[in-house]
Each structure stands twice: as C-alpha cells, then as structure tokens.
Design a protein around this motif. Structure first.
Motif, PDB file in Angstrom:
ATOM      1  N   ARG A 108     -14.524 -25.498  51.422  1.00 36.54           N
ATOM      2  CA  ARG A 108     -15.394 -24.066  50.876  1.00 36.54           C
ATOM      3  C   ARG A 108     -15.878 -23.989  51.485  1.00 36.54           C
ATOM      4  NH1 ARG A 108     -17.670 -27.422  46.626  1.00 36.54           N
ATOM      5  NH2 ARG A 108     -17.471 -29.281  48.223  1.00 36.54           N
ATOM      6  N   VAL A 109     -15.701 -23.224  52.562  1.00 37.39           N
ATOM      7  CA  VAL A 109     -17.237 -22.592  53.834  1.00 37.39           C
ATOM      8  C   VAL A 109     -17.030 -21.107  52.982  1.00 37.39           C
ATOM      9  CG1 VAL A 109     -17.076 -22.242  56.168  1.00 37.39           C
ATOM     10  CG2 VAL A 109     -16.556 -24.219  55.666  1.00 37.39           C
ATOM     11  N   GLY A 110     -18.025 -21.161  52.145  1.00 34.20           N
ATOM     12  CA  GLY A 110     -17.479 -19.205  51.838  1.00 34.20           C
ATOM     13  C   GLY A 110     -18.257 -18.161  52.481  1.00 34.20           C
ATOM     14  N   ASN A 111     -18.900 -18.211  53.429  1.00 33.49           N
ATOM     15  CA  ASN A 111     -19.007 -17.293  54.696  1.00 33.49           C
ATOM     16  C   ASN A 111     -18.467 -17.011  55.637  1.00 33.49           C
ATOM     17  OD1 ASN A 111     -20.804 -15.831  57.221  1.00 33.49           O
ATOM     18  ND2 ASN A 111     -22.205 -15.877  55.265  1.00 33.49           N
ATOM     19  N   ALA A 112     -17.604 -15.098  55.235  1.00 37.53           N
ATOM     20  CA  ALA A 112     -16.896 -14.756  56.275  1.00 37.53           C
ATOM     21  C   ALA A 112     -17.303 -15.217  57.978  1.00 37.53           C
ATOM     22  CB  ALA A 112     -16.148 -14.136  55.796  1.00 37.53           C
ATOM     23  N   LEU A 204     -15.032 -30.259  57.715  1.00 35.37           N
ATOM     24  CA  LEU A 204     -16.599 -29.520  57.471  1.00 35.37           C
ATOM     25  C   LEU A 204     -16.620 -28.982  56.058  1.00 35.37           C
ATOM     26  CD1 LEU A 204     -15.965 -26.998  60.936  1.00 35.37           C
ATOM     27  CD2 LEU A 204     -16.937 -29.730  60.103  1.00 35.37           C
ATOM     28  N   GLY A 205     -18.049 -29.365  55.856  1.00 31.20           N
ATOM     29  CA  GLY A 205     -18.437 -28.988  54.058  1.00 31.20           C
ATOM     30  C   GLY A 205     -18.887 -27.846  54.284  1.00 31.20           C
ATOM     31  N   ASN A 206     -19.044 -27.300  52.788  1.00 34.60           N
ATOM     32  CA  ASN A 206     -20.325 -26.155  52.352  1.00 34.60           C
ATOM     33  C   ASN A 206     -21.333 -25.376  52.882  1.00 34.60           C
ATOM     34  OD1 ASN A 206     -21.577 -25.280  49.801  1.00 34.60           O
ATOM     35  ND2 ASN A 206     -20.309 -24.249  50.304  1.00 34.60           N
ATOM     36  N   GLU A 207     -21.772 -24.542  53.359  1.00 40.98           N
ATOM     37  CA  GLU A 207     -22.850 -24.574  53.451  1.00 40.98           C
ATOM     38  C   GLU A 207     -24.049 -24.805  53.180  1.00 40.98           C
ATOM     39  OE1 GLU A 207     -19.987 -20.782  54.730  1.00 40.98           O
ATOM     40  OE2 GLU A 207     -20.406 -22.558  53.135  1.00 40.98           O
TER      41      GLU A 207
END
Length: 257
Positions: A108-112, A204-207
């Motif tokens: 869930r890495v949300g930043n493009a 690799l996890g969410n920011e």
C-alpha cells in the motif's frame, strides 16, 4: 494523466519519452512537443509519419500541461495505450525461482512519485519484478510515476495481486521473505547472506504505517537499514520508502539477485 475516452496514458518528461522511443516507440499513439525539443525528436517523428500516427509541435506549453495533467512535462508528451498490469500467476513466480529473480512487493505505497522512484531504482539495480496489491491505498502506474521513473518503466514488470499474505504464504520455503520494520533487529547488510541460496521477495510498507501486522507474520526476516549517528540515536525517524528501496535493492543486487 489517463485519457479515459481513448484509454490512453500520457507519458511526459524528456528521459521517459526518450527511453520509450528507444525501447518501444510503436506503443506511442500520439506525440506532442515544443519548438525547443523538435530537433531532438526528428527521428521519432519520421517513424510516426511512416506509421501514419499523429505528432504535433505545440505553440503553447500549456497545451502539454492540459494533455499530461502536469506542469512537469519538460516539453514533451507521448500518449500510449493505458498499461495493463498483469495479475501475478504461479507460472510467473515459478519462473522467478527458476531464474533466481527477486521481487519487490509494495504494501500500500500510495504516493505515485514514490512508486516511480522505486521503479527507477529497480531498473538501475536490475530488479525486474515489482508487485502491487489491488488496493485503493496503493498507487498504480500513472503519468507522475512514469515521469519520475525516468524511463525505468520500460525495464521493470509490474504485477498485481489480491492478497499480500496469500502470496507470501505461497512463497514460504521457495523465496526468502523479507519485511522492513523500524523495530527490526537484523540489518539490511545481511541481505546478501540471507539470500545466498534463494531469490527474495522484499516487502516495503506504507509511507505512514509501514508493513501491516499480517505481513509481519508472514515473513522470514525483518530488516532495518542501519543509521549512523554520534549519539547512538537516528537524527530522523526513517527514510522515505523510495530511498529505503534503493538501499535494499543495492543489497539484493550485490548477491546477483
């Protein structure tokens, strides 16, 4: 920016479009550029003309902003068919194991922009495979991620999955499953030794929150990037996920994985 009417994606940025030209110009459906960049795309224009595909020199850079949805177009926009993210299958993971290929799994890495930077590093370090979940919190391939990848999208395969824990469960004993966490006791410097005999799948996890608790339960190793500090405490809490990805992929590439 995606054009839903024509099912297209705008690729902008000089490096991204130039690499696209070299790696697969046939994918370009339309091309737009400023007067200043016209001499640098003469060869591509000839190919577009021969293939009867439209290209155009724009008078006002604002037109490029409209096409790409970004002020960071750098004077050129190429429209391509919207990339299809293939679902990850057993045959694909079997080929990873057979060929000794590692993979990066994003939780869930949300930043493009972060996704684009991770793709760029993956291409640089020869990591061919990135997996993303079908989750609203996860960024997908966008104009921004394409631009930030600086051409890396042409050399990395991006796959999708429905369940991260299910994939990790399926890879138990077949790939080394590595997660990243701020409370981990094992250093990323150990990755080459950890992955000596098998390729790895690194999560690799969410920011904001890192990897989920469910993911933590399904990895073989939790690793932490070691910091350097005079007082024994980190000066900042953590690295940006894209920065962390670069360090981890360097360690993976050091072992030929």
């Amino acid at each position: 920016m995606k054009n839903s009417k024509y099912d297209e994606l705008a690729v902008c940025g000089f490096a991204a479009v130039k690499t696209l030209e070299k790696a697969g110009w046939e994918r370009i459906t339309r091309l737009y550029f400023t007067h200043e960049l016209a001499p640098l795309f003469g060869g591509l224009c000839k190919k577009m003309a021969a293939a009867k595909k439209p290209y155009n020199q724009v008078k006002d850079p604002v037109e490029l902003e409209r096409l790409s949805g970004s002020v960071h177009h750098q004077g050129v926009v190429a429209m391509i068919e919207a990339p299809e993210i293939l679902p990850l299958t057993t045959s694909i993971t079997d080929s990873w194991i057979e060929n000794g290929e590692s993979a990066i799994l994003l939780d869930r890495v949300g930043n493009a922009n972060n996704l684009g930077a991770i793709v760029r590093s993956a291409a640089f370090f020869g990591i061919k495979n990135i997996v993303i979940p079908l989750d609203e919190a996860q960024s997908s391939i966008t104009t921004s991620s394409y631009r930030v990848a600086e051409g890396g999208m042409e050399f990395v395969n991006v796959y999708s999955i429905k369940s991260i824990p299910k994939l990790l469960g399926a890879m138990k004993g077949r790939m080394v499953r590595i997660g990243t966490a701020l409370d981990a006791k094992e250093s990323t410097r150990n990755i080459p030794a950890i992955c000596k005999d098998r390729p790895a799948i690194v999560v690799l996890g969410n920011e904001e929150h890192g990897i989920s608790d469910e993911v933590r339960k399904n990895v073989d190793h939790l690793v932490l990037i070691p910091f350097i500090s005079e007082n024994g405490e980190p000066q900042v809490d953590s690295l940006n996920v894209a920065q962390a990805a670069s360090i981890i992929m360097y360690e993976l590439s050091a072992n030929g994985k």
